[in-house]
Design a protein around this motif. Structure first.
Motif, PDB file in Angstrom:
ATOM      1  N   GLY A   1     -32.961  91.789 -54.289  1.00 58.54           N
ATOM      2  CA  GLY A   1     -34.055  90.521 -55.173  1.00 58.54           C
ATOM      3  C   GLY A   1     -33.877  92.276 -56.841  1.00 58.54           C
ATOM      4  N   PHE A   2     -33.072  92.565 -56.945  1.00 59.37           N
ATOM      5  CA  PHE A   2     -33.017  93.914 -57.892  1.00 59.37           C
ATOM      6  C   PHE A   2     -32.289  93.130 -59.130  1.00 59.37           C
ATOM      7  CE2 PHE A   2     -34.840  97.476 -55.392  1.00 59.37           C
ATOM      8  CZ  PHE A   2     -35.401  97.546 -56.063  1.00 59.37           C
ATOM      9  N   GLU A   3     -31.721  92.877 -60.237  1.00 59.97           N
ATOM     10  CA  GLU A   3     -31.764  92.157 -61.125  1.00 59.97           C
ATOM     11  C   GLU A   3     -30.294  92.364 -61.394  1.00 59.97           C
ATOM     12  OE1 GLU A   3     -33.381  92.282 -65.766  1.00 59.97           O
ATOM     13  OE2 GLU A   3     -35.420  91.819 -64.064  1.00 59.97           O
ATOM     14  N   ASP A   4     -29.879  93.971 -61.047  1.00 58.98           N
ATOM     15  CA  ASP A   4     -28.614  94.498 -61.021  1.00 58.98           C
ATOM     16  C   ASP A   4     -28.161  96.177 -60.450  1.00 58.98           C
ATOM     17  OD1 ASP A   4     -29.329  96.288 -62.974  1.00 58.98           O
ATOM     18  OD2 ASP A   4     -29.251  95.410 -64.655  1.00 58.98           O
ATOM     19  N   ALA A   5     -27.246  95.791 -60.196  1.00 57.80           N
ATOM     20  CA  ALA A   5     -27.089  97.453 -59.347  1.00 57.80           C
ATOM     21  C   ALA A   5     -27.641  98.444 -60.135  1.00 57.80           C
ATOM     22  CB  ALA A   5     -25.066  97.787 -59.217  1.00 57.80           C
ATOM     23  N   ALA A   6     -27.355  99.089 -61.143  1.00 54.40           N
ATOM     24  CA  ALA A   6     -27.955  99.459 -62.424  1.00 54.40           C
ATOM     25  C   ALA A   6     -29.584  99.753 -62.244  1.00 54.40           C
ATOM     26  CB  ALA A   6     -27.880  99.148 -64.298  1.00 54.40           C
ATOM     27  N   SER A   7     -30.182  99.007 -61.747  1.00 54.81           N
ATOM     28  CA  SER A   7     -31.913  99.329 -62.381  1.00 54.81           C
ATOM     29  C   SER A   7     -32.067  99.343 -60.522  1.00 54.81           C
ATOM     30  CB  SER A   7     -31.947  97.707 -61.952  1.00 54.81           C
ATOM     31  OG  SER A   7     -32.153  96.615 -60.981  1.00 54.81           O
ATOM     32  N   PHE A   8     -31.316  98.754 -59.262  1.00 54.06           N
ATOM     33  CA  PHE A   8     -31.713  99.487 -58.067  1.00 54.06           C
ATOM     34  C   PHE A   8     -31.015 100.438 -57.839  1.00 54.06           C
ATOM     35  CE2 PHE A   8     -28.932 100.203 -54.250  1.00 54.06           C
ATOM     36  CZ  PHE A   8     -30.124 100.254 -53.088  1.00 54.06           C
ATOM     37  N   SER A   9     -29.543 101.433 -58.682  1.00 55.10           N
ATOM     38  CA  SER A   9     -29.515 102.520 -58.656  1.00 55.10           C
ATOM     39  C   SER A   9     -30.793 103.357 -59.298  1.00 55.10           C
ATOM     40  CB  SER A   9     -27.952 102.791 -59.824  1.00 55.10           C
ATOM     41  OG  SER A   9     -27.271 102.031 -59.251  1.00 55.10           O
ATOM     42  N   ARG A  10     -31.381 103.244 -60.398  1.00 58.17           N
ATOM     43  CA  ARG A  10     -32.067 103.691 -60.606  1.00 58.17           C
ATOM     44  C   ARG A  10     -34.118 104.422 -60.125  1.00 58.17           C
ATOM     45  NH1 ARG A  10     -30.639 101.024 -65.594  1.00 58.17           N
ATOM     46  NH2 ARG A  10     -32.637  99.839 -65.016  1.00 58.17           N
ATOM     47  N   PHE A  11     -33.810 102.740 -58.772  1.00 57.47           N
ATOM     48  CA  PHE A  11     -34.947 102.580 -58.170  1.00 57.47           C
ATOM     49  C   PHE A  11     -34.731 103.508 -57.087  1.00 57.47           C
ATOM     50  CE2 PHE A  11     -36.297 101.094 -54.015  1.00 57.47           C
ATOM     51  CZ  PHE A  11     -37.652 101.135 -53.792  1.00 57.47           C
ATOM     52  N   PHE A  12     -33.262 104.033 -56.721  1.00 57.32           N
ATOM     53  CA  PHE A  12     -33.439 104.169 -55.647  1.00 57.32           C
ATOM     54  C   PHE A  12     -33.093 106.446 -55.747  1.00 57.32           C
ATOM     55  CE2 PHE A  12     -30.492 106.172 -51.945  1.00 57.32           C
ATOM     56  CZ  PHE A  12     -31.104 105.553 -50.643  1.00 57.32           C
ATOM     57  N   LYS A  13     -33.138 106.094 -57.054  1.00 60.51           N
ATOM     58  CA  LYS A  13     -32.435 107.738 -57.136  1.00 60.51           C
ATOM     59  C   LYS A  13     -34.063 108.430 -57.851  1.00 60.51           C
ATOM     60  CE  LYS A  13     -30.803 111.384 -58.528  1.00 60.51           C
ATOM     61  NZ  LYS A  13     -29.720 111.971 -59.699  1.00 60.51           N
ATOM     62  N   GLY A  14     -34.739 107.737 -58.438  1.00 59.09           N
ATOM     63  CA  GLY A  14     -36.324 107.761 -58.652  1.00 59.09           C
ATOM     64  C   GLY A  14     -37.294 108.446 -56.613  1.00 59.09           C
ATOM     65  N   ALA A  15     -36.363 107.125 -55.689  1.00 59.93           N
ATOM     66  CA  ALA A  15     -37.572 107.525 -54.725  1.00 59.93           C
ATOM     67  C   ALA A  15     -36.907 108.019 -53.688  1.00 59.93           C
ATOM     68  CB  ALA A  15     -37.293 105.802 -53.939  1.00 59.93           C
ATOM     69  N   THR A  16     -35.696 108.796 -53.973  1.00 60.01           N
ATOM     70  CA  THR A  16     -35.006 109.593 -52.901  1.00 60.01           C
ATOM     71  C   THR A  16     -34.979 110.642 -53.715  1.00 60.01           C
ATOM     72  OG1 THR A  16     -32.662 109.074 -52.961  1.00 60.01           O
ATOM     73  CG2 THR A  16     -33.883 107.723 -51.072  1.00 60.01           C
ATOM     74  N   GLY A  17     -35.087 111.285 -54.874  1.00 58.67           N
ATOM     75  CA  GLY A  17     -33.506 112.346 -55.353  1.00 58.67           C
ATOM     76  C   GLY A  17     -32.564 111.999 -55.231  1.00 58.67           C
ATOM     77  N   LYS A  18     -31.434 111.089 -54.331  1.00 65.84           N
ATOM     78  CA  LYS A  18     -30.313 111.079 -54.433  1.00 65.84           C
ATOM     79  C   LYS A  18     -29.952 109.866 -55.318  1.00 65.84           C
ATOM     80  CE  LYS A  18     -30.759 113.557 -49.805  1.00 65.84           C
ATOM     81  NZ  LYS A  18     -29.759 114.931 -50.848  1.00 65.84           N
ATOM     82  N   SER A  19     -28.511 110.490 -55.517  1.00 65.76           N
ATOM     83  CA  SER A  19     -27.974 109.189 -55.889  1.00 65.76           C
ATOM     84  C   SER A  19     -27.453 108.247 -54.364  1.00 65.76           C
ATOM     85  CB  SER A  19     -26.148 109.398 -56.822  1.00 65.76           C
ATOM     86  OG  SER A  19     -25.695 109.899 -56.052  1.00 65.76           O
ATOM     87  N   ILE A  20     -27.160 106.784 -54.683  1.00 67.48           N
ATOM     88  CA  ILE A  20     -26.344 106.193 -53.544  1.00 67.48           C
ATOM     89  C   ILE A  20     -25.250 107.056 -53.070  1.00 67.48           C
ATOM     90  CG2 ILE A  20     -25.280 103.893 -53.263  1.00 67.48           C
ATOM     91  CD1 ILE A  20     -27.245 102.746 -55.217  1.00 67.48           C
ATOM     92  N   SER A  21     -23.912 106.989 -53.934  1.00 66.48           N
ATOM     93  CA  SER A  21     -23.206 107.536 -53.286  1.00 66.48           C
ATOM     94  C   SER A  21     -23.310 108.790 -52.372  1.00 66.48           C
ATOM     95  CB  SER A  21     -22.206 108.176 -54.573  1.00 66.48           C
ATOM     96  OG  SER A  21     -22.246 109.027 -55.518  1.00 66.48           O
ATOM     97  N   GLU A  22     -24.381 110.147 -52.806  1.00 69.75           N
ATOM     98  CA  GLU A  22     -24.465 110.857 -52.127  1.00 69.75           C
ATOM     99  C   GLU A  22     -25.203 110.812 -51.278  1.00 69.75           C
ATOM    100  OE1 GLU A  22     -25.613 114.638 -55.575  1.00 69.75           O
ATOM    101  OE2 GLU A  22     -27.464 112.435 -55.149  1.00 69.75           O
ATOM    102  N   TYR A  23     -26.348 109.507 -50.820  1.00 65.78           N
ATOM    103  CA  TYR A  23     -27.053 109.486 -50.086  1.00 65.78           C
ATOM    104  C   TYR A  23     -26.034 109.496 -48.530  1.00 65.78           C
ATOM    105  CZ  TYR A  23     -30.792 107.800 -46.717  1.00 65.78           C
ATOM    106  OH  TYR A  23     -31.822 107.506 -45.472  1.00 65.78           O
ATOM    107  N   ARG A  24     -25.060 107.747 -48.877  1.00 64.15           N
ATOM    108  CA  ARG A  24     -24.014 107.166 -47.886  1.00 64.15           C
ATOM    109  C   ARG A  24     -23.301 108.624 -47.149  1.00 64.15           C
ATOM    110  NH1 ARG A  24     -22.300 100.904 -49.902  1.00 64.15           N
ATOM    111  NH2 ARG A  24     -23.318 100.850 -48.400  1.00 64.15           N
ATOM    112  N   SER A  25     -22.891 109.644 -47.940  1.00 62.38           N
ATOM    113  CA  SER A  25     -22.296 111.014 -47.733  1.00 62.38           C
ATOM    114  C   SER A  25     -22.810 111.551 -46.177  1.00 62.38           C
ATOM    115  CB  SER A  25     -22.145 111.862 -48.612  1.00 62.38           C
ATOM    116  OG  SER A  25     -23.318 112.833 -49.406  1.00 62.38           O
ATOM    117  N   ARG A  26     -24.459 110.497 -45.984  1.00 59.59           N
ATOM    118  CA  ARG A  26     -24.749 111.701 -44.852  1.00 59.59           C
ATOM    119  C   ARG A  26     -24.279 110.597 -43.540  1.00 59.59           C
ATOM    120  NH1 ARG A  26     -30.884 110.250 -45.689  1.00 59.59           N
ATOM    121  NH2 ARG A  26     -31.115 112.158 -44.380  1.00 59.59           N
ATOM    122  N   LYS A  27     -23.318 109.459 -44.131  1.00 56.82           N
ATOM    123  CA  LYS A  27     -23.234 108.712 -42.711  1.00 56.82           C
ATOM    124  C   LYS A  27     -22.346 109.573 -41.936  1.00 56.82           C
ATOM    125  CE  LYS A  27     -22.853 104.437 -44.268  1.00 56.82           C
ATOM    126  NZ  LYS A  27     -21.849 103.142 -44.395  1.00 56.82           N
TER     127      LYS A  27
END
Length: 275
Positions: A249-275
């Protein structure tokens, strides 16, 4: 100790001390789970977060939670069931566990049992084990009754943890219903005011109630649920950040990226590298 029953309508109820080594049960993504440590210390990785459970602790997990077992010599008991066997949504008036024992947040319910509470649960699990040996047409109904007893006993323990006694059940039920509504609507409803309207309460009343029980704020509950779903989609699917943003339900990928970085302290690509 391994017991499992599958009904004609694909209902499953199982009790096992070797859930970690059972490939059939481990692949089943429809199961609600109680994991109760009996001896030693059990390492669980829940949604990629490591958790140590000591003897006498029990954790309740939804089908949404992905779990892995760490190396451990601990003894534990897992009680598992799916909605085709017992639907906690359809029977909410019976057990009142939805949103309390079971919700989609990564902040799972974890209970430390007293000796008396442990004895009460042992009595129920002993009855469950005995019932599995009875192969008649009443076994399914009896297992359902015993499962309900187990859930209700854990629900009472959870209420005690939050000091939600008989005199405050109605107030605490508002908190529980809030979690249920967030689980249902977090993708499209992002403001506390929207849930307050559904509960016929003011946002301030909700905030005060959550503070009384020492819980995260109502707004933080929404954010935590959104973050938990984002983690799962990023780790366990191949969807792009843009697709995940749309699902949540985010308006765009940028707003989601900001939310995720603020919540986890990691960028989406950094977080996905844990796979």
């Amino acid at each position: 100790m391994d017991y499992s029953v599958t009904t004609r309508l694909k209902g499953v109820v199982a009790m096992t001390s070797s859930f970690h080594a059972d490939p059939v049960l481990r692949r089943d993504r429809s199961l609600y789970k109680f994991i109760w440590v009996q001896r030693g210390t059990l390492t669980l990785v829940i949604d990629h977060v490591e958790t140590q459970l000591a003897a006498g602790e029990i954790v309740s997990l939804t089908p949404l939670h992905r779990i892995e077992f760490g190396e451990s010599g601990a003894e534990y008991l897992a009680l598992l069931f799916n909605s085709d066997f017992y639907c906690i949504y359809g029977h909410d008036d019976e057990v009142s566990c939805n949103g309390l024992l079971f919700n989609g947040s990564s902040d799972v319910m974890r209970l430390k049992l007293t000796a008396g509470q442990s004895e009460a649960l042992h009595e129920i699990t002993d009855r469950i084990a005995a019932e599995y040996a009875v192969a008649d047409n009443l076994r399914e109904e009896m297992l359902c009754i015993l499962l309900k007893r187990f859930i209700i006993t854990c629900t009472r323990m959870a209420r005690e943890r939050f000091a939600a006694g008989a005199g405050s059940e109605r107030q605490f039920d508002i908190v529980r219903r809030y979690y249920v509504l967030v689980d249902r609507y977090f993708r499209e409803k992002k403001q506390v005011q929207e849930y307050a309207l559904l509960l016929h309460r003011s946002p301030k009343t909700l905030s005060n109630l959550f503070a009384v029980y020492g819980l995260p704020s109502p707004l933080q509950v929404i954010r935590d649920r959104t973050q938990a779903e984002a983690r799962r989609l990023l780790l366990y699917t191949s969807k792009s950040a843009k697709e995940v943003a749309g699902i949540l339900g985010f308006e765009d990928a940028a707003s989601f990226s900001r939310f995720f970085k603020g919540a986890t302290g990691k960028s989406i690509s950094e977080y996905r590298s844990r796979k």
